[in-house]
Design an enzyme around this catalytic site. Structure first.
Site, mmCIF file in Angstrom:
data_model
loop_
_atom_site.group_PDB
_atom_site.id
_atom_site.type_symbol
_atom_site.label_atom_id
_atom_site.label_comp_id
_atom_site.label_asym_id
_atom_site.label_seq_id
_atom_site.Cartn_x
_atom_site.Cartn_y
_atom_site.Cartn_z
ATOM 1 N N GLU A 113 0.617 -1.010 -0.113
ATOM 2 C CA GLU A 113 -0.303 -0.114 -0.008
ATOM 3 C C GLU A 113 0.979 1.078 0.356
ATOM 4 O O GLU A 113 1.863 1.434 0.917
ATOM 5 C CB GLU A 113 -1.044 -0.131 1.520
ATOM 6 C CG GLU A 113 -2.332 -0.838 1.078
ATOM 7 C CD GLU A 113 -2.377 -1.151 2.996
ATOM 8 O OE1 GLU A 113 -1.747 0.042 3.553
ATOM 9 O OE2 GLU A 113 -3.712 -2.561 2.517
ATOM 10 N N LYS A 115 2.332 4.491 1.251
ATOM 11 C CA LYS A 115 1.950 5.021 2.508
ATOM 12 C C LYS A 115 1.688 6.797 2.533
ATOM 13 O O LYS A 115 3.319 7.395 2.546
ATOM 14 C CB LYS A 115 3.683 4.868 3.447
ATOM 15 C CG LYS A 115 3.512 4.787 4.342
ATOM 16 C CD LYS A 115 5.064 4.938 5.152
ATOM 17 C CE LYS A 115 5.668 5.264 6.637
ATOM 18 N NZ LYS A 115 5.397 6.239 7.140
ATOM 19 N N ASP A 117 1.181 9.718 3.251
ATOM 20 C CA ASP A 117 2.149 11.563 4.399
ATOM 21 C C ASP A 117 0.797 12.359 4.588
ATOM 22 O O ASP A 117 0.975 13.474 4.397
ATOM 23 C CB ASP A 117 3.264 11.977 3.679
ATOM 24 C CG ASP A 117 4.263 12.898 4.934
ATOM 25 O OD1 ASP A 117 4.468 12.082 5.999
ATOM 26 O OD2 ASP A 117 5.477 13.182 4.242
ATOM 27 N N TYR A 218 -7.296 1.507 5.202
ATOM 28 C CA TYR A 218 -5.646 0.409 5.569
ATOM 29 C C TYR A 218 -5.450 -0.729 6.423
ATOM 30 O O TYR A 218 -5.083 -1.795 6.980
ATOM 31 C CB TYR A 218 -4.329 1.013 5.604
ATOM 32 C CG TYR A 218 -3.810 1.577 6.405
ATOM 33 C CD1 TYR A 218 -4.084 2.592 6.348
ATOM 34 C CD2 TYR A 218 -3.393 0.743 7.694
ATOM 35 C CE1 TYR A 218 -3.603 3.701 7.627
ATOM 36 C CE2 TYR A 218 -3.126 2.082 8.568
ATOM 37 C CZ TYR A 218 -2.778 3.297 9.006
ATOM 38 O OH TYR A 218 -1.995 4.474 9.290
ATOM 39 N N LYS A 322 11.274 3.113 2.372
ATOM 40 C CA LYS A 322 11.425 4.753 1.982
ATOM 41 C C LYS A 322 11.442 4.999 0.867
ATOM 42 O O LYS A 322 13.315 4.249 0.218
ATOM 43 C CB LYS A 322 11.709 4.466 3.679
ATOM 44 C CG LYS A 322 10.876 4.837 4.785
ATOM 45 C CD LYS A 322 9.830 5.546 5.749
ATOM 46 C CE LYS A 322 10.101 6.454 6.453
ATOM 47 N NZ LYS A 322 8.862 7.411 6.585
ATOM 48 N N CYS A 415 7.116 31.735 32.590
ATOM 49 C CA CYS A 415 7.676 32.530 31.932
ATOM 50 C C CYS A 415 8.657 31.755 32.499
ATOM 51 O O CYS A 415 9.352 32.346 33.809
ATOM 52 C CB CYS A 415 7.932 34.078 31.410
ATOM 53 S SG CYS A 415 9.632 34.453 30.766
ATOM 54 N N CYS A 418 11.263 34.891 33.929
ATOM 55 C CA CYS A 418 10.241 35.951 34.769
ATOM 56 C C CYS A 418 8.902 35.525 35.811
ATOM 57 O O CYS A 418 8.778 36.158 36.683
ATOM 58 C CB CYS A 418 9.983 37.653 34.254
ATOM 59 S SG CYS A 418 8.647 37.197 33.639
ATOM 60 N N CYS A 431 4.921 36.123 26.883
ATOM 61 C CA CYS A 431 5.377 36.081 28.332
ATOM 62 C C CYS A 431 4.522 37.325 28.003
ATOM 63 O O CYS A 431 4.922 38.526 27.630
ATOM 64 C CB CYS A 431 6.692 35.732 28.974
ATOM 65 S SG CYS A 431 6.983 37.464 29.990
ATOM 66 N N CYS A 436 10.252 42.423 31.622
ATOM 67 C CA CYS A 436 10.648 40.700 31.167
ATOM 68 C C CYS A 436 12.205 40.495 30.814
ATOM 69 O O CYS A 436 12.859 40.951 29.980
ATOM 70 C CB CYS A 436 10.023 39.562 30.385
ATOM 71 S SG CYS A 436 10.598 37.412 30.963
HETATM 72 P P1 AMP Z 1 6.306 5.023 11.042
HETATM 73 O O1 AMP Z 1 5.107 6.845 11.681
HETATM 74 O O2 AMP Z 1 6.962 6.140 10.203
HETATM 75 O O3 AMP Z 1 6.447 4.542 11.950
HETATM 76 O O4 AMP Z 1 5.052 5.056 9.759
HETATM 77 C C1 AMP Z 1 3.983 4.633 10.424
HETATM 78 C C2 AMP Z 1 2.576 5.281 9.736
HETATM 79 O O5 AMP Z 1 2.454 4.966 8.421
HETATM 80 C C3 AMP Z 1 1.719 4.776 10.712
HETATM 81 O O6 AMP Z 1 1.255 4.827 12.039
HETATM 82 C C4 AMP Z 1 0.537 5.622 9.497
HETATM 83 O O7 AMP Z 1 -0.080 6.946 9.970
HETATM 84 C C5 AMP Z 1 1.027 5.826 8.386
HETATM 85 N N1 AMP Z 1 0.651 4.966 7.219
HETATM 86 C C6 AMP Z 1 0.044 5.502 5.709
HETATM 87 N N2 AMP Z 1 -0.347 4.780 5.147
HETATM 88 C C7 AMP Z 1 -0.614 3.624 5.254
HETATM 89 C C8 AMP Z 1 -0.351 2.248 5.558
HETATM 90 N N3 AMP Z 1 -0.812 1.128 4.011
HETATM 91 N N4 AMP Z 1 -0.578 1.242 6.345
HETATM 92 C C9 AMP Z 1 0.361 1.463 7.487
HETATM 93 N N5 AMP Z 1 1.266 2.238 7.878
HETATM 94 C C10 AMP Z 1 0.304 3.745 7.025
HETATM 95 ZN ZN ZN Z 2 9.007 36.405 30.844
#
Ligand code: AMP
Ligand code: ZN
Length: 680
Positions: A113, A115, A117, A218, A322, A415, A418, A431, A436
């Site tokens: 799948e 990934k 972002d 997913y 990645k 703060c 201060c 602050c 301060c």
């Molecule tokens: P990481 O944060 O780098 O450890 O990667 C895991 C994160 O990838 C998960 O928490 C999801 O938010 C994201 N993610 C996006 N697409 C997928 C997918 N198809 N399967 C699993 N995780 C995914």
């Molecule tokens: Zn301050």
């Protein structure tokens, strides 16, 4: 209409609107016109207003979000919300696949799948109704953002069947919408991912409703065990969720043909073909309307998954491939708090020194609490660090949570300098104590600095000595203390003192358009000062008069002055400390009135004393020499490269390294639109 009739009509309308919403959001095939949809929607809203007991929690009207202020409470996850193991090369990935098959003791099939972002989300349904949407948080506890998630069109509020299930997905904003939406925000975001997760953390869900977020799911944690991951994805689709159609399936067994038949959009192949698939994805990535940072590879057979098990950090049956290895990986040792000259609080991460594109990074600004919340960053976390635009180091994301159990870092309530209680304004904390010590010093350093009064001989160290010795307490004291007294301090000789004396004397000649921003009033930087002066506010008294009158209208009438600037200016100029400062500076001979400039071509010489550099291309100034001419005609100097002497960079589209350099030098960056409004 009786209550019974209203109930019947509400049910009918709900049914229709749900169908239309599904067709519109999930299938992208609207069944009715927008007008017709709005009519039915309004009718249902009216019934729910008149008969509040008919306003059900899963009503289609709930998608617009309410105005009720909600906190973001923390809730515990009831499923393990784990991270993913990572690989960065095809070899690493295929080695992992081979090892996983060995550990499983049988041939396996793998689902790939994209990934996404975006922002990680867990949706909890009870008997088919969306009860809760929770951020990933630290995997054990996340933030409840249900109200906001309900505004996402592709999140079903009710499932096709009354199942109880937890679903994981990624919320994202289409790339094609990012810049348009970002332009409407007061505090714009760096990328679609931050905009998506930032929106989900808004307090008012009605504000989120205006942002067309999407979700791909997913993973589904069903009470009755499923046989395959493919089966889970199919079930999710059947329940009304949106699954990314760009899935791939690799196997050496006979299931391949069947999968290909059931899923026309999926790619399928033999295990050896996964490498070319990864390459294809890498190439197609830029053309997608959402951002992906890799491919997630998962074992399809659920029974095998359970036997492979989990580490505390990730499942052993999945891995992320990645596209880019992080530019730098380091650990956050501490987070410190800095107080700026306006009182703005900036958290700064102290990290294990890490080398990125030639520079050793050990401090990284974290901007504000919101930014830290977006990252869900805690002390001890392993983080990916980049240098944005090759200059400013930024924490991109958390790679591995700390093992000490530290939770997302929070600003202290007071703060650190201060001990005054901090107050929040927009995304930032401040602050509020103008006395301060950090603010006092910051204001002084700013006032004497380059681009402001530019007082020769006085830098940050001299300021420190001036404050430390009690000679100077505030900006206005610079003109009344006796420089002779400095001779008693270590490191100050006759020559240095003479230089300081002369520097102070010269600064009395600085024009008002330099003095005004040097006062350090929030929101009144160089650009705002220039706009105000060009609009006729050529002396401090005219501004003080507006502040006294308390009506922002004369300021709001100026093109380029927004409500925030106007309100801040009125309020700040009313503060006794600022009035005293202005009065004493005026008595000391500092310019509080813009002297009429020599007119060339009858043009106001608004750029006198400034050094401009021009980069990129422009709509109204082509070739860009035309822009340079405009600067010169108004008294400015133009150079071809950005240096310490540059005061302004006019940046057009596809501005390159000059922009980055200007940024790093703190040069004022001016867009074409802003430039045009300066020209009038
Ligand atoms: P990481 O944060 O780098 O450890 O990667 C895991 C994160 O990838 C998960 O928490 C999801 O938010 C994201 N993610 C996006 N697409 C997928 C997918 N198809 N399967 C699993 N995780 C995914
Ligand atoms: Zn301050």
């Amino acid at each position: 209409m009786t209550h019974r009739e209203a109930g019947a009509r509400a049910r009918e309308l709900s049914g229709l609107l749900e169908r239309y919403q599904h067709a519109y959001f999930v299938e992208s095939k609207p069944l009715v016109s927008d007008t017709e949809y709005d009519r039915l929607f309004d009718e249902l809203s009216a019934i729910e207003r008149d008969y509040p007991d008919l306003a059900l929690p899963d009503s289609p009207t709930r998608r617009v979000g309410s105005d009720i202020t909600q906190e973001l409470p923390e809730v515990a996850h009831t499923i393990p919300v784990l991270s993913l193991d990572k690989s960065y090369t095809t070899e690493e990935l295929t080695a992992w696949m081979a090892k996983t098959e060995r550990n499983a003791g049988c041939p396996l099939s793998f689902v790939c799948e994209e990934k996404i972002d975006g922002a990680s989300m867990v949706l909890y349904y009870e008997k088919g109704i969306l009860k809760r949407a929770v951020t990933r948080g630290n995997g054990i506890v996340g933030n409840d953002v249900t109200g906001n998630v309900k505004t996402i069109g592709t999140v079903p509020l009710r499932l096709a069947r009354p199942v109880t299930v937890a679903v994981r997905g990624e919320v994202f904003l289409a790339r094609s919408l990012f810049s348009t939406i970002n332009a409407t925000l007061e505090d714009p975001y760096a990328n679609p991912r931050n905009l998506a997760s930032g929106s989900l953390r808004r307090v008012k869900s009605s504000e989120v409703a205006g942002i067309p977020l999407s979700i791909f799911v997913y993973e589904g944690f069903f009470p009755k065990p499923m046989l395959t991951h493919t089966g889970i994805l199919e079930e999710l689709g059947a329940l009304g969720f949106t699954v990314n159609p760009r899935v791939a399936y690799f196997t050496n067994d006979s299931t391949r043909g069947e999968i290909a038949r059931r899923h026309p959009t999926w790619k399928t192949g033999a295990l050896e073909e996964i490498g070319s698939f990864l390459q294809a994805e890498r190439n197609e990535r830029r053309a997608l309307d959402y951002e992906i940072d890799g491919i997630v590879v998962k074992v399809d057979e659920i029974a095998v998954r359970e036997s492979l098990g989990y580490t505390g950090h990730h499942p052993r049956w999945a891995i992320a491939f990645k596209f880019e290895s992080p530019e730098g990986v380091t650990t956050v040792k501490a987070i410190e708090v800095q107080v700026g000259r306006t009182g703005r609080i900036t958290p700064v991460a102290r990290v294990e020194p890490v080398k990125i594109s030639g520079a050793t990074i050990s401090n990284i600004t974290l901007h504000n609490q919101e930014y830290i919340d977006l990252l869900e960053l805690a002390i001890g976390d392993r983080v990916a660090v980049s240098r944005r635009g090759d200059v400013i180091p930024a924490v991109e994301r958390v790679l591995e949570k700390n093992e000490t159990g530290a939770t997302t870092w929070k600003l202290p309530p007071l703060c650190p300098t201060c001990a005054t209680a901090l107050v929040r304004q927009g995304a930032h904390h401040f602050c509020p104590n103008a006395d301060c010590p950090d603010q006092v010093k910051g204001r002084l350093v700013f006032f004497v600095g380059r681009g402001q009064m530019d007082i020769e001989g006085i830098g940050p160290e001299t300021i420190e000595a001036l404050i430390g010795s009690g000679l100077v307490h505030n900006v206005e004291d610079l003109y009344s203390f006796d420089p002779e007294k400095l001779l008693e301090l270590p490191g100050f000789g006759e020559k240095k003192v003479a230089q300081i004396r002369e520097g102070i004397q010269k600064s009395r000649e600085k024009p008002f358009h330099i003095v005004l921003p040097a006062l350090g009033i929030p929101e009144i930087g160089q650009k705002a000062a220039e706009i105000l002066i060009a609009a006729g506010f050529t002396d401090i008294d005219s501004l003080l008069a507006v502040s006294d009158a308390g009506d922002p209208a004369p300021l709001l009438a100026i093109h380029g002055v927004g409500e925030r600037t106007a309100a801040t200016l009125l309020e700040e100029l009313r503060r006794p400390a600022i009035r005293t400062r202005i009065q004493r500076l005026r008595e000391a001979g500092v310019q509080m009135r813009e002297s009429p400039r020599e007119k060339a071509d009858g043009l106001a010489q608004i750029f006198t004393g400034q050094t401009w550099c021009v980069t990129g291309s422009f709509e109204s100034f082509s070739p860009r020499e035309k822009a340079m001419e405009e600067v010169q005609r108004r008294g400015g100097r133009v150079t071809t490269s950005v240096s310490a002497k540059t005061t302004h960079l006019l940046a057009g589209t596809s501005a390159g390294s000059k922009l980055a350099k200007a940024h790093s030098l703190g040069v004022t960056i001016v867009s074409e639109a802003e430039f045009r409004s300066l020209l009038g």
